[in-house]
Design an enzyme around this catalytic site. Structure first.
Site, PDB file in Angstrom:
ATOM      1  N   HIS A  63       0.837  -1.203   0.000  1.00 36.93           N
ATOM      2  CA  HIS A  63       0.000   0.000   0.000  1.00 36.93           C
ATOM      3  C   HIS A  63       0.868   1.247   0.000  1.00 36.93           C
ATOM      4  CE1 HIS A  63      -4.199  -1.367   0.459  1.00 36.93           C
ATOM      5  NE2 HIS A  63      -3.573  -2.486   0.718  1.00 36.93           N
ATOM      6  N   PRO A  64       0.396   2.288  -0.681  1.00 37.05           N
ATOM      7  CA  PRO A  64       1.165   3.534  -0.720  1.00 37.05           C
ATOM      8  C   PRO A  64       0.961   4.348   0.556  1.00 37.05           C
ATOM      9  CG  PRO A  64      -0.869   3.818  -1.919  1.00 37.05           C
ATOM     10  CD  PRO A  64      -0.818   2.360  -1.487  1.00 37.05           C
ATOM     11  N   SER A  89      -6.133   3.587  -5.842  1.00 38.98           N
ATOM     12  CA  SER A  89      -5.572   4.393  -4.747  1.00 38.98           C
ATOM     13  C   SER A  89      -5.673   5.883  -5.044  1.00 38.98           C
ATOM     14  CB  SER A  89      -4.112   4.003  -4.486  1.00 38.98           C
ATOM     15  OG  SER A  89      -4.039   2.740  -3.898  1.00 38.98           O
ATOM     16  N   GLU A 102      -9.251   6.939  -4.462  1.00 42.62           N
ATOM     17  CA  GLU A 102      -9.578   6.885  -3.036  1.00 42.62           C
ATOM     18  C   GLU A 102      -8.963   8.067  -2.291  1.00 42.62           C
ATOM     19  OE1 GLU A 102      -9.812   2.020  -3.285  1.00 42.62           O
ATOM     20  OE2 GLU A 102      -8.058   2.966  -2.370  1.00 42.62           O
ATOM     21  N   GLN A 103      -7.694   8.356  -2.555  1.00 43.83           N
ATOM     22  CA  GLN A 103      -7.036   9.459  -1.865  1.00 43.83           C
ATOM     23  C   GLN A 103      -7.622  10.807  -2.301  1.00 43.83           C
ATOM     24  OE1 GLN A 103      -2.826   9.479  -1.161  1.00 43.83           O
ATOM     25  NE2 GLN A 103      -2.702   7.260  -1.061  1.00 43.83           N
ATOM     26  N   PHE A 144       0.823   3.464   6.938  1.00 43.33           N
ATOM     27  CA  PHE A 144      -0.478   3.672   7.572  1.00 43.33           C
ATOM     28  C   PHE A 144      -1.555   3.369   6.544  1.00 43.33           C
ATOM     29  CE2 PHE A 144      -4.071   6.526   8.538  1.00 43.33           C
ATOM     30  CZ  PHE A 144      -4.362   6.112   9.833  1.00 43.33           C
ATOM     31  N   ILE A 145      -2.480   2.506   6.897  1.00 45.98           N
ATOM     32  CA  ILE A 145      -3.540   2.095   5.978  1.00 45.98           C
ATOM     33  C   ILE A 145      -4.872   2.369   6.636  1.00 45.98           C
ATOM     34  CG2 ILE A 145      -4.573   0.175   4.698  1.00 45.98           C
ATOM     35  CD1 ILE A 145      -1.741  -1.157   4.851  1.00 45.98           C
ATOM     36  N   ALA A 176      -9.159   2.825   5.219  1.00 43.80           N
ATOM     37  CA  ALA A 176     -10.148   2.933   4.148  1.00 43.80           C
ATOM     38  C   ALA A 176     -10.680   4.365   4.182  1.00 43.80           C
ATOM     39  CB  ALA A 176     -11.262   1.919   4.341  1.00 43.80           C
ATOM     40  N   VAL A 177     -10.292   5.160   3.207  1.00 39.71           N
ATOM     41  CA  VAL A 177     -10.555   6.597   3.263  1.00 39.71           C
ATOM     42  C   VAL A 177     -11.949   6.994   2.788  1.00 39.71           C
ATOM     43  CG1 VAL A 177      -8.110   7.188   3.082  1.00 39.71           C
ATOM     44  CG2 VAL A 177      -9.503   7.074   1.000  1.00 39.71           C
TER      45      VAL A 177
END
Length: 165
Positions: free
Chosen positions: A63-64, A80, A83-84, A115-116, A118-119
Site C-alpha cells: 500500500h502507498p 488508490s 480513493e485518496q 499507515f492504511i 479505508a478513506v
C-alpha cells in the site's frame, strides 16, 4: 465459469499489488458464479487471512503512503488515486502535507508498513486524527488494524466493480 486468467486480471489488484490472493482463491475453488461483491470478498479475505504473516505483511507494505511520494509523482494505482482524491488528500496545504509526511515516516519506522485506512467517507481531518491515534498502538494491534482496513478497502473496491448478491 470465468477463467482463472480473467478472474486474476479483474480482481488481482483488489488487494493492492497482491494478485496471489486472487490466484489462490480461484485455485481453491472458492469462486462461485454469479460473481458478487460479497462472495468474491469472502473468498479473497479467507485467502488473505490464511496467508503467512510474511505474506500479509507484504500486502500491507504494497500500500502507498497517504499523500506520499507516489501520489506526488502520479504513480498510485488508479484505485488508490481515486480513493485518496476522494478524501481530499490531493489538495493538502503545504503544512498539512508536511504533517502527513512526518507521520508517514514515523509510522513506517515504528511498524514496518505504511499507515492504511479505508478513506471512503473520511476527510483529511478524520484521517489525520486516526493517524495520530493509531501511531501509539502496539505493533500487534496495528498489524491487526491495518489488515482489517485492507479487507475493508478490498470490499469497497469490489462493491464498485460488482453487484450485491
Amino acid at each position: 465459469m470465468i477463467s482463472r486468467d480473467d478472474f486474476v486480471g479483474r480482481f488481482g489488484g483488489v488487494f493492492e499489488h497482491s494478485p496471489f490472493i486472487a490466484e489462490r482463491a480461484y485455485d481453491a475453488g472458492a469462486i462461485a458464479e454469479p460473481l458478487t461483491s460479497g462472495g468474491v470478498h469472502g473468498a479473497l479475505v479467507r485467502i488473505f487471512r490464511a496467508a503467512s504473516e510474511t505474506e500479509r505483511l507484504g500486502v500491507l507494505q504494497a500500500h502507498p503512503d497517504l499523500a506520499g511520494r507516489l501520489a506526488i509523482a502520479g504513480e498510485l494505482t488508479e484505485d488508490s488515486r481515486k480513493e485518496q482524491a476522494g478524501a481530499g488528500l490531493d489538495r493538502l496545504s503545504p503544512e498539512e502535507h508536511a504533517r502527513f509526511t512526518e507521520l508517514n515516516s514515523a509510522y513506517v519506522a515504528k511498524f514496518g508498513f505504511p499507515f492504511i485506512i479505508a478513506v471512503k467517507g473520511l476527510n483529511k481531518d478524520d484521517i489525520l486524527a486516526a493517524f495520530e491515534t493509531r501511531i501509539d498502538n502496539s505493533r500487534d494491534a496495528e498489524f491487526a488494524t491495518a489488515a482489517a482496513q485492507v479487507e475493508k478497502i478490498a470490499l469497497l473496491r469490489l462493491q464498485s466493480m460488482l453487484p450485491e448478491a
